[in-house]
Structure formats: structure tokens, C-alpha cells
Design a protein around this motif. Structure first.
Motif, PDB file in Angstrom:
ATOM      1  N   ARG A 220       0.835  -1.209   0.000  1.00 32.18           N
ATOM      2  CA  ARG A 220       0.000   0.000   0.000  1.00 32.18           C
ATOM      3  C   ARG A 220       0.866   1.253   0.000  1.00 32.18           C
ATOM      4  NH1 ARG A 220      -2.530  -3.241   3.695  1.00 32.18           N
ATOM      5  NH2 ARG A 220      -1.692  -2.094   5.473  1.00 32.18           N
ATOM      6  N   ASP A 221       1.858   1.276   0.886  1.00 32.28           N
ATOM      7  CA  ASP A 221       2.705   2.464   0.993  1.00 32.28           C
ATOM      8  C   ASP A 221       3.505   2.685  -0.288  1.00 32.28           C
ATOM      9  OD1 ASP A 221       1.745   2.848   3.533  1.00 32.28           O
ATOM     10  OD2 ASP A 221       3.490   1.965   4.543  1.00 32.28           O
ATOM     11  N   ALA A 222       3.959   1.591  -0.902  1.00 31.25           N
ATOM     12  CA  ALA A 222       4.731   1.724  -2.141  1.00 31.25           C
ATOM     13  C   ALA A 222       3.862   2.264  -3.267  1.00 31.25           C
ATOM     14  CB  ALA A 222       5.322   0.374  -2.533  1.00 31.25           C
ATOM     15  N   LEU A 223       2.606   1.831  -3.345  1.00 25.63           N
ATOM     16  CA  LEU A 223       1.719   2.301  -4.400  1.00 25.63           C
ATOM     17  C   LEU A 223       1.435   3.790  -4.250  1.00 25.63           C
ATOM     18  CD1 LEU A 223      -0.019   1.643  -6.878  1.00 25.63           C
ATOM     19  CD2 LEU A 223      -1.908   1.124  -5.320  1.00 25.63           C
ATOM     20  N   VAL A 224       1.175   4.234  -3.016  1.00 23.01           N
ATOM     21  CA  VAL A 224       0.893   5.653  -2.778  1.00 23.01           C
ATOM     22  C   VAL A 224       2.147   6.498  -2.988  1.00 23.01           C
ATOM     23  CG1 VAL A 224       0.182   7.333  -1.037  1.00 23.01           C
ATOM     24  CG2 VAL A 224      -1.027   5.165  -1.221  1.00 23.01           C
ATOM     25  N   SER A 225       3.302   5.966  -2.620  1.00 19.57           N
ATOM     26  CA  SER A 225       4.555   6.718  -2.746  1.00 19.57           C
ATOM     27  C   SER A 225       5.022   6.829  -4.187  1.00 19.57           C
ATOM     28  CB  SER A 225       5.658   6.055  -1.913  1.00 19.57           C
ATOM     29  OG  SER A 225       5.309   6.013  -0.545  1.00 19.57           O
ATOM     30  N   GLU A 226       4.685   5.847  -5.003  1.00 21.50           N
ATOM     31  CA  GLU A 226       5.121   5.860  -6.401  1.00 21.50           C
ATOM     32  C   GLU A 226       4.358   6.935  -7.176  1.00 21.50           C
ATOM     33  OE1 GLU A 226       7.334   4.674  -9.690  1.00 21.50           O
ATOM     34  OE2 GLU A 226       7.571   4.216  -7.558  1.00 21.50           O
ATOM     35  N   GLU A 227       5.081   7.809  -7.827  1.00 26.39           N
ATOM     36  CA  GLU A 227       4.441   8.893  -8.565  1.00 26.39           C
ATOM     37  C   GLU A 227       3.505   8.339  -9.640  1.00 26.39           C
ATOM     38  OE1 GLU A 227       5.608  12.885 -11.167  1.00 26.39           O
ATOM     39  OE2 GLU A 227       7.175  11.621 -10.298  1.00 26.39           O
ATOM     40  N   GLY A 228       2.260   8.742  -9.566  1.00 27.52           N
ATOM     41  CA  GLY A 228       1.268   8.279 -10.534  1.00 27.52           C
ATOM     42  C   GLY A 228       0.775   6.872 -10.281  1.00 27.52           C
ATOM     43  N   GLY A 229       1.107   6.297  -9.126  1.00 30.41           N
ATOM     44  CA  GLY A 229       0.717   4.923  -8.836  1.00 30.41           C
ATOM     45  C   GLY A 229      -0.781   4.762  -8.674  1.00 30.41           C
ATOM     46  N   VAL A 230      -1.369   5.550  -7.789  1.00 33.18           N
ATOM     47  CA  VAL A 230      -2.817   5.478  -7.573  1.00 33.18           C
ATOM     48  C   VAL A 230      -3.560   5.930  -8.838  1.00 33.18           C
ATOM     49  CG1 VAL A 230      -4.759   6.367  -6.223  1.00 33.18           C
ATOM     50  CG2 VAL A 230      -2.604   5.772  -5.086  1.00 33.18           C
ATOM     51  N   LEU A 231      -3.033   6.948  -9.503  1.00 33.57           N
ATOM     52  CA  LEU A 231      -3.666   7.444 -10.728  1.00 33.57           C
ATOM     53  C   LEU A 231      -3.732   6.352 -11.795  1.00 33.57           C
ATOM     54  CD1 LEU A 231      -4.838   9.698 -12.487  1.00 33.57           C
ATOM     55  CD2 LEU A 231      -2.484  10.372 -13.051  1.00 33.57           C
ATOM     56  N   ALA A 232      -2.679   5.554 -11.921  1.00 33.95           N
ATOM     57  CA  ALA A 232      -2.674   4.479 -12.923  1.00 33.95           C
ATOM     58  C   ALA A 232      -3.793   3.487 -12.651  1.00 33.95           C
ATOM     59  CB  ALA A 232      -1.318   3.767 -12.918  1.00 33.95           C
ATOM     60  N   VAL A 233      -4.044   3.196 -11.375  1.00 36.42           N
ATOM     61  CA  VAL A 233      -5.134   2.289 -11.017  1.00 36.42           C
ATOM     62  C   VAL A 233      -6.485   2.940 -11.320  1.00 36.42           C
ATOM     63  CG1 VAL A 233      -6.205   0.998  -9.134  1.00 36.42           C
ATOM     64  CG2 VAL A 233      -3.708   1.181  -9.246  1.00 36.42           C
ATOM     65  N   VAL A 234      -6.607   4.219 -11.013  1.00 35.58           N
ATOM     66  CA  VAL A 234      -7.852   4.948 -11.282  1.00 35.58           C
ATOM     67  C   VAL A 234      -8.143   4.972 -12.783  1.00 35.58           C
ATOM     68  CG1 VAL A 234      -8.931   7.236 -11.219  1.00 35.58           C
ATOM     69  CG2 VAL A 234      -7.766   6.339  -9.187  1.00 35.58           C
ATOM     70  N   GLU A 235      -7.114   5.128 -13.602  1.00 32.77           N
ATOM     71  CA  GLU A 235      -7.320   5.155 -15.055  1.00 32.77           C
ATOM     72  C   GLU A 235      -7.850   3.823 -15.576  1.00 32.77           C
ATOM     73  OE1 GLU A 235      -3.985   8.512 -16.358  1.00 32.77           O
ATOM     74  OE2 GLU A 235      -3.476   6.362 -16.409  1.00 32.77           O
ATOM     75  N   VAL A 236      -7.467   2.742 -14.916  1.00 37.23           N
ATOM     76  CA  VAL A 236      -8.004   1.434 -15.302  1.00 37.23           C
ATOM     77  C   VAL A 236      -9.506   1.383 -15.017  1.00 37.23           C
ATOM     78  CG1 VAL A 236      -7.937  -1.049 -14.829  1.00 37.23           C
ATOM     79  CG2 VAL A 236      -5.812   0.238 -15.009  1.00 37.23           C
ATOM     80  N   LEU A 237      -9.936   2.024 -13.928  1.00 34.81           N
ATOM     81  CA  LEU A 237     -11.368   2.085 -13.621  1.00 34.81           C
ATOM     82  C   LEU A 237     -12.151   2.706 -14.775  1.00 34.81           C
ATOM     83  CD1 LEU A 237     -11.658   3.302  -9.905  1.00 34.81           C
ATOM     84  CD2 LEU A 237     -12.095   1.015 -10.797  1.00 34.81           C
ATOM     85  N   GLU A 238     -11.543   3.659 -15.450  1.00 34.42           N
ATOM     86  CA  GLU A 238     -12.254   4.400 -16.487  1.00 34.42           C
ATOM     87  C   GLU A 238     -12.211   3.723 -17.853  1.00 34.42           C
ATOM     88  OE1 GLU A 238     -10.454   8.234 -16.370  1.00 34.42           O
ATOM     89  OE2 GLU A 238     -11.540   8.878 -14.586  1.00 34.42           O
ATOM     90  N   SER A 239     -11.106   3.044 -18.174  1.00 36.91           N
ATOM     91  CA  SER A 239     -10.983   2.520 -19.536  1.00 36.91           C
ATOM     92  C   SER A 239     -10.445   1.096 -19.608  1.00 36.91           C
ATOM     93  CB  SER A 239     -10.077   3.450 -20.369  1.00 36.91           C
ATOM     94  OG  SER A 239      -8.846   3.687 -19.708  1.00 36.91           O
ATOM     95  N   GLY A 240     -10.413   0.375 -18.499  1.00 43.53           N
ATOM     96  CA  GLY A 240      -9.936  -1.000 -18.505  1.00 43.53           C
ATOM     97  C   GLY A 240     -11.002  -1.989 -18.941  1.00 43.53           C
TER      98      GLY A 240
END
Length: 376
Positions: A220-240
Motif C-alpha cells: 500500500r505504501d509503495a503504491l501511494v509513494s510511487e508517482e502516478g501509482g494510484v492514478l494508474a489504477v484509477v485510469e483502469v477504472l475508467e478505460s480498462g
């Protein structure tokens, strides 16, 4: 000598020619002549490319092909590796026999090869072999996980795709998630997820891996710390794909369920609401349920607000929108909410008619909220 053409002459049947070529290939693979063995390996690759029958008939060649992997000859090793790869495709018995014959050590060594083609072939071979539950513990014990993560980080585009899929296969075996976490895999997974097509199988495996990894503090901490990590997951919500969206919402929901206070804001900041709204209407049943649960966790308070503002999904979203920063995100979410209500009404007309007869306060809140959103 041409293996195939040498046995076709005089034969009146393509099936008979195939059968004879298989026998001759099995003879050649046991030859003392290295050129004949290479030719036999190349022929095995060709014959097994699409034929399950040939994979069974040529399974006897596995020990000889594995021995060729250890030769100091690029032609021998590459030809044998490609032949073994095709033998293993869609054939559980061959997958197991290839590993049992000792192929893993040389294949894993090839993951570190400076020859990019050999590294690609080895990664593809591990992807195929790791699909067998019998092979997973052996691949893990042979040190395959950290080297696959290395390939995921610095390999060719195709090798990276195969590496993440192989890691996903291995992640389904007990305790392997901990071993994967130890290799710091989140940055290369996120990097691949950012660059791949969100509707692809690659994105599906990336989000599936992330869903498993965020069950742990380090993930969890690595995903939040990685730049654009959470955003990449959110983008899958929209177009995956539907399956990718299910993994993506599952990952975000797991984070909020474990520590809502810590992860609520990082998730909201990436504009998750539109994707979640769409998922509540158009996702799989499991995705719809998870999206609704996450929306409830993302509002200001995880508890019902009052009897005057019923705990409906629409009221929950209205509450979240009222707290969002930025006109663009807020406006997009408002439009999505209005669209969601419209689609929901179109898809569930019978249900809405029944509700209209009862006319509960919940119904009134939906109409009121939809009206407010549409007018802004």
C-alpha cells in the motif's frame, strides 16, 4: 537434409507425412551431429506451434532438448528453448516434464543474458511453465521471482509483459506474494501499467498483482509513494476491461478498508469518482458492489448522515462532490452522477416503477440529487 520434404515424397496423405516426420525428428534429436539436433529442434518448434497432437507425440524429445540448453552454442540453446516453449503451450504434462528434466536452471540463467532475444524467450518460457500449479514452487525455489522482477524493470517491452504475467501466475501460490514484495516490484508494475493499453491483458495482470500486493503495508505504501501509482489504477477504472476494473476497484477498496483515514485523500485526489460511478452501473456484479462500498468509505463520514439525508448511493456521492477540490473534477463527477442516474433508470425501469408505487424518502432523494446535479 530437409526433414519434412525428405519424408513427404511418395506419400499420398498429409497425415501420414506428418506422422513420419515426427518419427524422423525424434531420430534426429538423438543424433551425435549437432546440426541435425538443431534442425530437429527447429522442426519440433514448427510442428508444435499449433498442433496439440504433435505436442503429445514429440514429448519424448524433452530430455534431449533440455540437454541442448546447457551447450555453449547460441544456435543450440535458442532452438531448444523455442522448441520447449511450444511443447509446453496448452500441455500440462509437457510443462511438468520439462521442469522435471532440469530445464529451470538454464532458463533462469538466460533471464540474465545480455542477448535480448534469449532473455525474451526465457521469460516467455517461464510464463508458460508457471501456469502449472505443480511447477510454481519449483520456479520459486530456483530463484525465479527476483530475476523476473529485474526483467520487468529493464527488459524489452515484450519481456516485461511476459514477466508481469509470470509473476501473476506465481503470486497465486502460497507465500509467494511476500517473496514478490521483497523485490520492490511496485515501481516497475506501475511503470508498465502507465504505458500499456488499459483494456489489455497486461493491464489486467498488473492490477491483479497490485490487488494482492496492497493487502500488505509495504504494498500500500509503495503504491501511494510511487508517482502516478494510484492514478494508474484509477485510469483502469475508467478505460480498462471488465476484469481489470474489478481488480482495480478491489485494490482501492482494500486500501480504504484497512486504513480509510490514510488512503482516502490520496485516492480522491486522483479523480476516482467518475470511474466508480460508471462501475456502479456498468461493471460486473462484484465490481458494482465493490464500487458502492468504496464510495461509502470515501465520503466525509463512513456512517449514515441523518434520517433527513438517507444513506443512498446518490446522497453519498453528492456528499463527496461537495468536498472535492477543483471545478474540473467536481464538474466531471456531477455529470457522471447525472448520467449514472439516467442509465440506471433506463436499465432498471421495472424496478424503478415498483419503487415509484412505494414512493419512499430514498426515491425522493435520488430525484432531488439528480435534479441538482443536472442543473449545475
Amino acid at each position: 537434409m530437409d526433414v519434412v520434404n525428405g519424408v513427404v515424397g511418395g506419400m499420398g496423405s498429409a497425415a501420414a507425412a506428418t506422422h513420419l516426420s515426427v518419427h524422423q525428428v525424434l531420430d534426429f534429436i538423438q543424433s551425435d551431429d549437432p546440426d541435425l539436433r538443431i534442425r530437429a529442434a527447429q522442426e519440433i518448434r514448427r510442428l508444435t506451434k499449433t498442433s496439440q497432437r504433435c505436442r503429445r507425440q514429440l514429448s519424448a524429445a524433452v530430455p534431449q532438448l533440455v540437454s541442448m540448453l546447457r551447450l555453449d552454442s547460441l544456435s543450440s540453446t535458442e532452438s531448444a528453448l523455442l522448441a520447449l516453449l511450444n511443447l509446453a503451450v496448452k500441455d500440462e504434462k509437457n510443462k511438468i516434464s520439462i521442469v522435471a528434466a532440469g530445464a529451470l536452471n538454464p532458463i533462469i540463467c538466460f533471464l540474465q543474458s545480455a542477448n535480448v532475444s534469449l532473455q525474451e524467450h526465457a521469460t516467455a518460457a517461464l510464463l508458460t511453465l508457471s501456469a502449472s500449479s505443480v511447477n510454481k514452487p519449483t520456479i520459486t525455489a530456483s530463484g525465479g521471482i527476483p530475476l523476473l522482477v529485474d526483467v520487468l524493470e529493464i527488459g524489452t517491452p515484450q519481456a516485461r509483459v511476459d514477466a508481469v504475467m509470470a509473476l501473476y501466475n506465481l503470486s497465486t501460490h502460497s507465500n509467494n506474494i511476500n517473496l514478490i514484495l521483497d523485490t520492490d516490484p511496485i515501481p516497475p508494475i506501475v511503470d508498465l501499467l502507465k504505458t500499456c493499453k488499459k483494456s489489455s491483458k497486461t493491464a489486467e495482470k498488473c492490477t491483479a498483482l497490485l490487488e494482492s500486493l496492497v493487502n500488505f503495508d509495504e504494498g500500500r505504501d509503495a503504491l501511494v509513494s510511487e508517482e502516478g501509482g494510484v492514478l494508474a489504477v484509477v485510469e483502469v477504472l475508467e478505460s480498462g476491461s471488465l476484469q481489470s476494473k474489478e481488480h482495480a476497484v478491489g485494490a482501492l477498496l482494500t486500501m480504504c478498508e484497512i486504513d480509510r483515514c490514510k488512503y482516502r485523500d490520496p485516492i480522491l485526489r486522483e479523480g476516482v469518482i467518475p470511474g466508480l460511478l460508471e462501475l456502479t452501473v456498468q461493471g460486473t456484479p462484484k465490481s458494482q458492489n465493490k464500487a458502492q462500498m468504496l464510495l461509502r468509505l470515501l465520503r466525509e463520514s463512513p456512517y449514515p448522515r441523518s434520517d433527513f439525508q438517507p444513506d443512498t448511493l446518490e446522497n453519498i456521492v453528492c456528499n463527496i462532490i461537495s468536498q472535492m477540490d477543483g471545478e474540473e473534477q467536481s464538474g466531471k463527477a456531477k455529470k457522471m452522477l447525472a448520467d449514472m442516474v439516467q442509465v440506471s433508470m433506463e436499465q432498471s425501469l421495472r424496478h424503478l416503477q415498483q419503487r415509484a408505487l412505494v414512493c419512499t424518502p430514498s426515491d425522493l432523494s435520488i430525484a432531488t440529487c439528480a435534479s441538482q446535479v443536472s442543473s449545475k
